[in-house]
Design a protein around this motif. Structure first.
Motif, PDB file in Angstrom:
ATOM      1  N   GLY A  89       0.877  -1.124   0.043  1.00 39.11           N
ATOM      2  CA  GLY A  89       0.095   0.079   0.060  1.00 39.11           C
ATOM      3  C   GLY A  89       0.940   1.305  -0.059  1.00 39.11           C
ATOM      4  O   GLY A  89       0.571   2.387  -0.630  1.00 39.11           O
ATOM      5  N   ALA A  90       1.868   1.033   0.757  1.00 39.01           N
ATOM      6  CA  ALA A  90       2.793   2.315   0.693  1.00 39.01           C
ATOM      7  C   ALA A  90       3.547   2.819  -0.670  1.00 39.01           C
ATOM      8  O   ALA A  90       3.550   3.715  -0.894  1.00 39.01           O
ATOM      9  CB  ALA A  90       3.901   2.347   1.650  1.00 39.01           C
ATOM     10  N   LEU A  91       3.746   1.446  -1.364  1.00 41.69           N
ATOM     11  CA  LEU A  91       4.290   1.781  -2.549  1.00 41.69           C
ATOM     12  C   LEU A  91       3.404   2.310  -3.617  1.00 41.69           C
ATOM     13  O   LEU A  91       3.592   2.823  -4.772  1.00 41.69           O
ATOM     14  CB  LEU A  91       4.925   0.265  -3.206  1.00 41.69           C
ATOM     15  N   TYR A  92       2.070   1.700  -3.318  1.00 45.26           N
ATOM     16  CA  TYR A  92       0.877   2.501  -4.293  1.00 45.26           C
ATOM     17  C   TYR A  92       1.202   3.928  -4.149  1.00 45.26           C
ATOM     18  O   TYR A  92       0.874   4.644  -4.937  1.00 45.26           O
ATOM     19  CB  TYR A  92      -0.402   1.743  -3.827  1.00 45.26           C
ATOM     20  N   VAL A  93       1.130   4.607  -3.063  1.00 44.93           N
ATOM     21  CA  VAL A  93       0.961   5.915  -2.753  1.00 44.93           C
ATOM     22  C   VAL A  93       2.554   6.707  -3.406  1.00 44.93           C
ATOM     23  O   VAL A  93       2.257   7.614  -4.212  1.00 44.93           O
ATOM     24  CB  VAL A  93       1.158   6.406  -1.082  1.00 44.93           C
ATOM     25  N   VAL A  94       3.467   5.901  -2.949  1.00 48.59           N
ATOM     26  CA  VAL A  94       4.977   6.715  -3.554  1.00 48.59           C
ATOM     27  C   VAL A  94       4.910   6.456  -4.990  1.00 48.59           C
ATOM     28  O   VAL A  94       5.191   7.599  -5.979  1.00 48.59           O
ATOM     29  CB  VAL A  94       6.090   5.847  -3.108  1.00 48.59           C
ATOM     30  N   GLU A  95       4.733   5.478  -5.684  1.00 53.59           N
ATOM     31  CA  GLU A  95       4.718   5.485  -7.087  1.00 53.59           C
ATOM     32  C   GLU A  95       3.656   6.039  -7.792  1.00 53.59           C
ATOM     33  O   GLU A  95       3.655   6.668  -8.891  1.00 53.59           O
ATOM     34  CB  GLU A  95       4.848   3.688  -7.460  1.00 53.59           C
ATOM     35  N   GLY A  96       2.587   6.078  -7.336  1.00 55.34           N
ATOM     36  CA  GLY A  96       1.276   6.938  -7.616  1.00 55.34           C
ATOM     37  C   GLY A  96       1.628   8.450  -7.846  1.00 55.34           C
ATOM     38  O   GLY A  96       1.365   9.121  -8.843  1.00 55.34           O
ATOM     39  N   SER A  97       2.722   8.804  -6.944  1.00 55.17           N
ATOM     40  CA  SER A  97       3.186  10.126  -6.960  1.00 55.17           C
ATOM     41  C   SER A  97       3.758  10.620  -8.219  1.00 55.17           C
ATOM     42  O   SER A  97       4.020  11.703  -8.447  1.00 55.17           O
ATOM     43  CB  SER A  97       3.561  10.568  -5.453  1.00 55.17           C
ATOM     44  N   MET A  98       4.428   9.687  -8.686  1.00 57.64           N
ATOM     45  CA  MET A  98       5.325   9.842  -9.804  1.00 57.64           C
ATOM     46  C   MET A  98       4.551  10.104 -11.185  1.00 57.64           C
ATOM     47  O   MET A  98       5.093  10.956 -11.994  1.00 57.64           O
ATOM     48  CB  MET A  98       6.142   8.590 -10.074  1.00 57.64           C
ATOM     49  N   LEU A  99       3.198   9.791 -11.000  1.00 55.71           N
ATOM     50  CA  LEU A  99       2.251  10.044 -12.151  1.00 55.71           C
ATOM     51  C   LEU A  99       2.113  11.478 -12.115  1.00 55.71           C
ATOM     52  O   LEU A  99       2.210  12.399 -13.086  1.00 55.71           O
ATOM     53  CB  LEU A  99       1.115   9.266 -12.129  1.00 55.71           C
TER      54      LEU A  99
ATOM     55  N   ARG B 213      -1.755   5.049   5.795  1.00 54.07           N
ATOM     56  CA  ARG B 213      -0.930   5.343   6.681  1.00 54.07           C
ATOM     57  C   ARG B 213       0.191   6.157   5.803  1.00 54.07           C
ATOM     58  O   ARG B 213       1.005   7.229   6.354  1.00 54.07           O
ATOM     59  CB  ARG B 213      -0.382   4.237   7.439  1.00 54.07           C
ATOM     60  N   MET B 214       0.551   5.699   4.751  1.00 58.20           N
ATOM     61  CA  MET B 214       1.715   6.413   3.821  1.00 58.20           C
ATOM     62  C   MET B 214       1.167   7.865   3.722  1.00 58.20           C
ATOM     63  O   MET B 214       1.837   8.552   3.584  1.00 58.20           O
ATOM     64  CB  MET B 214       2.051   5.534   2.807  1.00 58.20           C
ATOM     65  N   PHE B 215      -0.163   8.204   3.325  1.00 59.11           N
ATOM     66  CA  PHE B 215      -0.504   9.218   2.952  1.00 59.11           C
ATOM     67  C   PHE B 215      -0.434  10.073   4.290  1.00 59.11           C
ATOM     68  O   PHE B 215      -0.034  11.248   4.222  1.00 59.11           O
ATOM     69  CB  PHE B 215      -1.952   9.237   2.556  1.00 59.11           C
ATOM     70  N   GLN B 216      -0.675   9.460   5.337  1.00 59.75           N
ATOM     71  CA  GLN B 216      -0.535  10.286   6.715  1.00 59.75           C
ATOM     72  C   GLN B 216       0.847  10.865   6.975  1.00 59.75           C
ATOM     73  O   GLN B 216       1.303  11.876   7.292  1.00 59.75           O
ATOM     74  CB  GLN B 216      -0.772   9.506   7.665  1.00 59.75           C
ATOM     75  N   LEU B 217       1.814   9.766   6.621  1.00 55.81           N
ATOM     76  CA  LEU B 217       3.251  10.177   6.728  1.00 55.81           C
ATOM     77  C   LEU B 217       3.616  11.240   5.834  1.00 55.81           C
ATOM     78  O   LEU B 217       4.413  12.267   6.046  1.00 55.81           O
ATOM     79  CB  LEU B 217       4.193   8.999   6.543  1.00 55.81           C
ATOM     80  N   PHE B 218       3.354  11.050   4.528  1.00 55.64           N
ATOM     81  CA  PHE B 218       3.579  12.051   3.649  1.00 55.64           C
ATOM     82  C   PHE B 218       3.105  13.622   4.097  1.00 55.64           C
ATOM     83  O   PHE B 218       3.800  14.529   4.037  1.00 55.64           O
ATOM     84  CB  PHE B 218       2.970  11.848   2.368  1.00 55.64           C
ATOM     85  N   GLY B 219       1.892  13.443   4.608  1.00 57.09           N
ATOM     86  CA  GLY B 219       1.206  14.693   4.948  1.00 57.09           C
ATOM     87  C   GLY B 219       1.962  15.411   6.050  1.00 57.09           C
ATOM     88  O   GLY B 219       2.294  16.643   6.205  1.00 57.09           O
ATOM     89  N   GLN B 220       2.580  14.511   6.936  1.00 58.54           N
ATOM     90  CA  GLN B 220       3.113  15.094   8.162  1.00 58.54           C
ATOM     91  C   GLN B 220       4.459  15.652   7.829  1.00 58.54           C
ATOM     92  O   GLN B 220       4.853  16.691   8.354  1.00 58.54           O
ATOM     93  CB  GLN B 220       3.437  13.881   9.287  1.00 58.54           C
ATOM     94  N   HIS B 221       5.176  15.141   6.900  1.00 60.85           N
ATOM     95  CA  HIS B 221       6.634  15.345   6.659  1.00 60.85           C
ATOM     96  C   HIS B 221       6.891  16.338   5.414  1.00 60.85           C
ATOM     97  O   HIS B 221       7.644  17.005   5.541  1.00 60.85           O
ATOM     98  CB  HIS B 221       7.411  14.152   6.564  1.00 60.85           C
ATOM     99  N   LEU B 222       5.758  16.272   4.617  1.00 60.51           N
ATOM    100  CA  LEU B 222       5.986  17.228   3.412  1.00 60.51           C
ATOM    101  C   LEU B 222       5.296  18.532   3.502  1.00 60.51           C
ATOM    102  O   LEU B 222       5.584  19.512   2.768  1.00 60.51           O
ATOM    103  CB  LEU B 222       5.443  16.490   2.144  1.00 60.51           C
TER     104      LEU B 222
END
Length: 210
Positions: A127-137, A198-207
């Motif tokens: 699920g985390a990789l889905y978020v990370v790699e989706g952001s490349m689009l 959870r990956m979206f949450q971490l992205f939000g917190q740190h970015l």
């Protein structure tokens, strides 16, 4: 704006969707929230803010990819899928060097601990990789904006957002193929959706931190 096909997917029961479509439907709110908070397409976005964003990305990915290296050593198939040839830290270091900026240094023990706690399971990590790699689009779209606004190229500070370039679609299809292997695994689907949230949450917190 969603296409009609995407809207139809989101209206369907999550259990009837492919894992890719289930992830998209289940995390639409998180995706829209972080996109709105970052607001990278606004007209008054400055070059200084762009540099700060790259530093935040570098700080995050430095910790995230160190965690993935640990998971690779623990024989994680999902971590290996990413770590072989999808690492973002070298791109970010190249961009920061080209812009004359120091690396973003998080060295956040709390983030490292969060990653170990939340993504030790391969389905969660998927699920985390889905978020990370989706952001490349989305990055490919933003690259055009930043290229025009700041007169950048992949060699002069735009490598991270340029990403895989002409291979972006093929790389995304490779991830979809990996996701499809879990379409009929109810536990993995549930864990992958939780991992993406959870990956979206971490992205939000740190970015989006001030």
């Amino acid at each position: 704006m969603l296409s009609s096909m995407e809207s139809d997917c989101e209206d369907a029961p999550v259990a009837t969707l492919s894992l890719r479509d289930a992830l998209r439907a289940a995390t639409r709110a998180e995706h829209d929230d972080i996109e709105n908070r970052m607001n990278l397409a606004r007209e008054d976005y400055t070059r200084e803010e762009y540099g700060q964003l790259l530093q935040r990305y570098h700080a995050f990915y430095e910790v995230f990819e160190a965690f993935l290296s640990e998971r690779v050593r623990a024989s994680s198939r999902v971590a290996d899928f990413y770590y072989r040839d999808r690492r973002k830290v070298p791109w970010l270091e190249s961009d920061l060097h080209a812009l004359g900026l120091p690396r973003g240094s998080l060295r956040d023990a709390a983030l490292a601990d969060d990653l170990r706690e939340q993504f030790a399971d391969d389905a969660r990590l998927l699920g985390a990789l889905y978020v990370v790699e989706g952001s490349m689009l989305g990055g490919a779209v933003l690259a055009k904006q930043f290229k025009r606004r700041f007169e950048l190229t992949a060699q002069s500070g735009l490598q991270f957002f340029t990403g895989y370039g002409a291979d972006t679609k093929a790389r995304w299809m490779d991830l979809q193929q990996l996701l499809s292997q879990y379409d009929d695994d109810a536990r993995a689907r549930s864990e992958a959706i939780e991992g993406a949230r959870r990956m979206f949450q971490l992205f939000g917190q740190h970015l989006t931190a001030s």
